[in-house]
Write a protein that holds these residues in place. Sequence first.
Motif, PDB file in Angstrom:
ATOM      1  N   PRO A  11       0.823  -1.222   0.000  1.00  0.00           N
ATOM      2  CA  PRO A  11       0.000   0.000   0.000  1.00  0.00           C
ATOM      3  C   PRO A  11       0.853   1.265   0.000  1.00  0.00           C
ATOM      4  CG  PRO A  11      -0.866  -1.587   1.555  1.00  0.00           C
ATOM      5  CD  PRO A  11       0.443  -2.136   1.083  1.00  0.00           C
ATOM      6  N   GLY A  12       0.557   2.173  -0.900  1.00  0.00           N
ATOM      7  CA  GLY A  12       1.267   3.434  -0.963  1.00  0.00           C
ATOM      8  C   GLY A  12       2.648   3.363  -1.585  1.00  0.00           C
ATOM      9  N   LYS A  13       3.015   2.198  -2.108  1.00  0.00           N
ATOM     10  CA  LYS A  13       4.345   2.040  -2.701  1.00  0.00           C
ATOM     11  C   LYS A  13       4.235   1.595  -4.147  1.00  0.00           C
ATOM     12  CE  LYS A  13       6.802   0.966   1.584  1.00  0.00           C
ATOM     13  NZ  LYS A  13       7.761   0.036   2.241  1.00  0.00           N
ATOM     14  N   GLN A  14       5.322   1.774  -4.868  1.00  0.00           N
ATOM     15  CA  GLN A  14       5.360   1.328  -6.259  1.00  0.00           C
ATOM     16  C   GLN A  14       5.564  -0.179  -6.331  1.00  0.00           C
ATOM     17  OE1 GLN A  14       8.468   3.695  -8.122  1.00  0.00           O
ATOM     18  NE2 GLN A  14       6.937   5.129  -8.895  1.00  0.00           N
ATOM     19  N   ARG A  15       5.134  -0.750  -7.443  1.00  0.00           N
ATOM     20  CA  ARG A  15       5.356  -2.171  -7.661  1.00  0.00           C
ATOM     21  C   ARG A  15       6.856  -2.417  -7.819  1.00  0.00           C
ATOM     22  NH1 ARG A  15       1.577  -5.326 -11.900  1.00  0.00           N
ATOM     23  NH2 ARG A  15       0.087  -4.166 -10.591  1.00  0.00           N
ATOM     24  N   GLU A  16       7.332  -3.487  -7.187  1.00  0.00           N
ATOM     25  CA  GLU A  16       8.760  -3.795  -7.248  1.00  0.00           C
ATOM     26  C   GLU A  16       8.980  -5.244  -7.630  1.00  0.00           C
ATOM     27  OE1 GLU A  16      10.610  -3.377  -3.418  1.00  0.00           O
ATOM     28  OE2 GLU A  16       9.252  -4.788  -2.448  1.00  0.00           O
ATOM     29  N   SER A  17      10.122  -5.497  -8.211  1.00  0.00           N
ATOM     30  CA  SER A  17      10.493  -6.846  -8.588  1.00  0.00           C
ATOM     31  C   SER A  17      10.914  -7.632  -7.354  1.00  0.00           C
ATOM     32  CB  SER A  17      11.639  -6.812  -9.599  1.00  0.00           C
ATOM     33  OG  SER A  17      12.113  -8.109  -9.855  1.00  0.00           O
ATOM     34  N   VAL A  18      10.447  -8.848  -7.251  1.00  0.00           N
ATOM     35  CA  VAL A  18      10.811  -9.718  -6.136  1.00  0.00           C
ATOM     36  C   VAL A  18      11.785 -10.802  -6.606  1.00  0.00           C
ATOM     37  CG1 VAL A  18       9.955 -11.381  -4.444  1.00  0.00           C
ATOM     38  CG2 VAL A  18       8.610  -9.331  -4.980  1.00  0.00           C
ATOM     39  N   ALA A  19      11.395 -11.517  -7.648  1.00  0.00           N
ATOM     40  CA  ALA A  19      12.243 -12.593  -8.165  1.00  0.00           C
ATOM     41  C   ALA A  19      11.880 -12.843  -9.622  1.00  0.00           C
ATOM     42  CB  ALA A  19      12.060 -13.870  -7.353  1.00  0.00           C
ATOM     43  N   ILE A  20      12.915 -13.056 -10.431  1.00  0.00           N
ATOM     44  CA  ILE A  20      12.720 -13.275 -11.860  1.00  0.00           C
ATOM     45  C   ILE A  20      13.420 -14.556 -12.267  1.00  0.00           C
ATOM     46  CG2 ILE A  20      13.141 -12.383 -14.181  1.00  0.00           C
ATOM     47  CD1 ILE A  20      13.079  -9.577 -12.955  1.00  0.00           C
ATOM     48  N   SER A  21      12.749 -15.345 -13.097  1.00  0.00           N
ATOM     49  CA  SER A  21      13.315 -16.605 -13.577  1.00  0.00           C
ATOM     50  C   SER A  21      13.546 -16.525 -15.080  1.00  0.00           C
ATOM     51  CB  SER A  21      12.349 -17.753 -13.271  1.00  0.00           C
ATOM     52  OG  SER A  21      12.778 -18.950 -13.883  1.00  0.00           O
ATOM     53  N   THR A  22      14.686 -17.063 -15.520  1.00  0.00           N
ATOM     54  CA  THR A  22      14.937 -17.122 -16.957  1.00  0.00           C
ATOM     55  C   THR A  22      14.058 -18.203 -17.584  1.00  0.00           C
ATOM     56  OG1 THR A  22      16.746 -18.672 -16.590  1.00  0.00           O
ATOM     57  CG2 THR A  22      17.291 -16.325 -16.685  1.00  0.00           C
ATOM     58  N   THR A  23      14.070 -18.271 -18.901  1.00  0.00           N
ATOM     59  CA  THR A  23      13.217 -19.209 -19.625  1.00  0.00           C
ATOM     60  C   THR A  23      13.434 -20.652 -19.166  1.00  0.00           C
ATOM     61  OG1 THR A  23      13.210 -17.767 -21.543  1.00  0.00           O
ATOM     62  CG2 THR A  23      12.562 -20.057 -21.903  1.00  0.00           C
ATOM     63  N   SER A  24      14.678 -21.015 -19.026  1.00  0.00           N
ATOM     64  CA  SER A  24      14.988 -22.396 -18.646  1.00  0.00           C
ATOM     65  C   SER A  24      14.698 -22.678 -17.184  1.00  0.00           C
ATOM     66  CB  SER A  24      16.459 -22.688 -18.916  1.00  0.00           C
ATOM     67  OG  SER A  24      17.267 -21.876 -18.075  1.00  0.00           O
ATOM     68  N   GLY A  25      14.641 -21.618 -16.398  1.00  0.00           N
ATOM     69  CA  GLY A  25      14.464 -21.797 -14.961  1.00  0.00           C
ATOM     70  C   GLY A  25      15.751 -22.062 -14.225  1.00  0.00           C
ATOM     71  N   LEU A  26      16.867 -22.015 -14.961  1.00  0.00           N
ATOM     72  CA  LEU A  26      18.145 -22.339 -14.335  1.00  0.00           C
ATOM     73  C   LEU A  26      18.780 -21.141 -13.643  1.00  0.00           C
ATOM     74  CD1 LEU A  26      19.704 -24.632 -17.082  1.00  0.00           C
ATOM     75  CD2 LEU A  26      18.533 -25.301 -14.974  1.00  0.00           C
ATOM     76  N   ARG A  27      18.312 -19.951 -13.999  1.00  0.00           N
ATOM     77  CA  ARG A  27      18.877 -18.751 -13.376  1.00  0.00           C
ATOM     78  C   ARG A  27      17.757 -17.919 -12.772  1.00  0.00           C
ATOM     79  NH1 ARG A  27      22.627 -15.305 -17.078  1.00  0.00           N
ATOM     80  NH2 ARG A  27      22.859 -14.238 -15.094  1.00  0.00           N
ATOM     81  N   ALA A  28      18.078 -17.248 -11.683  1.00  0.00           N
ATOM     82  CA  ALA A  28      17.092 -16.407 -11.028  1.00  0.00           C
ATOM     83  C   ALA A  28      17.759 -15.151 -10.491  1.00  0.00           C
ATOM     84  CB  ALA A  28      16.419 -17.164  -9.883  1.00  0.00           C
ATOM     85  N   ILE A  29      17.002 -14.090 -10.451  1.00  0.00           N
ATOM     86  CA  ILE A  29      17.472 -12.824  -9.900  1.00  0.00           C
ATOM     87  C   ILE A  29      16.518 -12.432  -8.790  1.00  0.00           C
ATOM     88  CG2 ILE A  29      17.976 -10.404 -10.371  1.00  0.00           C
ATOM     89  CD1 ILE A  29      18.371 -11.214 -13.315  1.00  0.00           C
ATOM     90  N   TYR A  30      17.074 -12.110  -7.636  1.00  0.00           N
ATOM     91  CA  TYR A  30      16.250 -11.788  -6.473  1.00  0.00           C
ATOM     92  C   TYR A  30      16.492 -10.350  -6.025  1.00  0.00           C
ATOM     93  CZ  TYR A  30      15.574 -16.831  -5.963  1.00  0.00           C
ATOM     94  OH  TYR A  30      15.252 -18.150  -6.172  1.00  0.00           O
ATOM     95  N   ALA A  31      15.463  -9.754  -5.475  1.00  0.00           N
ATOM     96  CA  ALA A  31      15.629  -8.473  -4.803  1.00  0.00           C
ATOM     97  C   ALA A  31      16.467  -8.710  -3.552  1.00  0.00           C
ATOM     98  CB  ALA A  31      14.269  -7.893  -4.430  1.00  0.00           C
ATOM     99  N   ASP A  32      17.264  -7.739  -3.202  1.00  0.00           N
ATOM    100  CA  ASP A  32      18.128  -7.887  -2.031  1.00  0.00           C
ATOM    101  C   ASP A  32      17.320  -8.187  -0.773  1.00  0.00           C
ATOM    102  OD1 ASP A  32      20.547  -5.326  -3.020  1.00  0.00           O
ATOM    103  OD2 ASP A  32      20.400  -7.457  -3.528  1.00  0.00           O
ATOM    104  N   SER A  33      16.134  -7.628  -0.693  1.00  0.00           N
ATOM    105  CA  SER A  33      15.318  -7.764   0.512  1.00  0.00           C
ATOM    106  C   SER A  33      14.800  -9.185   0.735  1.00  0.00           C
ATOM    107  CB  SER A  33      14.138  -6.796   0.452  1.00  0.00           C
ATOM    108  OG  SER A  33      13.342  -7.061  -0.685  1.00  0.00           O
ATOM    109  N   VAL A  34      14.835 -10.036  -0.303  1.00  0.00           N
ATOM    110  CA  VAL A  34      14.293 -11.384  -0.149  1.00  0.00           C
ATOM    111  C   VAL A  34      15.348 -12.471  -0.335  1.00  0.00           C
ATOM    112  CG1 VAL A  34      12.066 -10.550  -0.981  1.00  0.00           C
ATOM    113  CG2 VAL A  34      13.602 -11.731  -2.567  1.00  0.00           C
ATOM    114  N   LYS A  35      16.559 -12.088  -0.665  1.00  0.00           N
ATOM    115  CA  LYS A  35      17.622 -13.078  -0.876  1.00  0.00           C
ATOM    116  C   LYS A  35      17.816 -13.944   0.365  1.00  0.00           C
ATOM    117  CE  LYS A  35      20.432 -10.713  -4.361  1.00  0.00           C
ATOM    118  NZ  LYS A  35      21.712  -9.996  -4.640  1.00  0.00           N
ATOM    119  N   GLY A  36      17.911 -15.240   0.144  1.00  0.00           N
ATOM    120  CA  GLY A  36      18.103 -16.167   1.240  1.00  0.00           C
ATOM    121  C   GLY A  36      16.816 -16.599   1.907  1.00  0.00           C
TER     122      GLY A  36
END
Length: 116
Positions: free
Chosen positions: A41-66
């Motif tokens: 609420p009251g914030k912009q949409r942000e990326s949390v986690a992204i998966s490549t097509t193969s699913g072998l690579r992922a990018i995480y927001a620092d706030s959710v890593k681990g």
Amino acid sequence: QVQVVESGGGLVQAGGSLRLSCTVSGTIFSINGMGWYRQAPGKQRESVAISTTSGLRAIYADSVKGRFTISRDNGKNTLYLQMNSLKPEDTAVYYCSSWVQGRNYWGQGTQVTVSS
């Protein structure tokens, strides 16, 4: 026509876990990048986690890593987000984004509420 539907949200206490699912259906020839985003609420949409097509690579927001893990089952056209050690600041509507045949589709979102 392509539909993206999220599920798995809910109310959980801090420290708990939830697993979100996102299923893509319709006339599908190829699904490329998929990802999870959230908007508090009251914030912009942000990326949390992204998966490549193969699913072998992922990018995480620092706030959710681990704590969060993204995975996908290409045979089922489904994306998952395992969320552990949830914090009140993770409270948001979580959206799934999917690139299908070169177009970007979004789901309606699923609410995640973490109580302290």
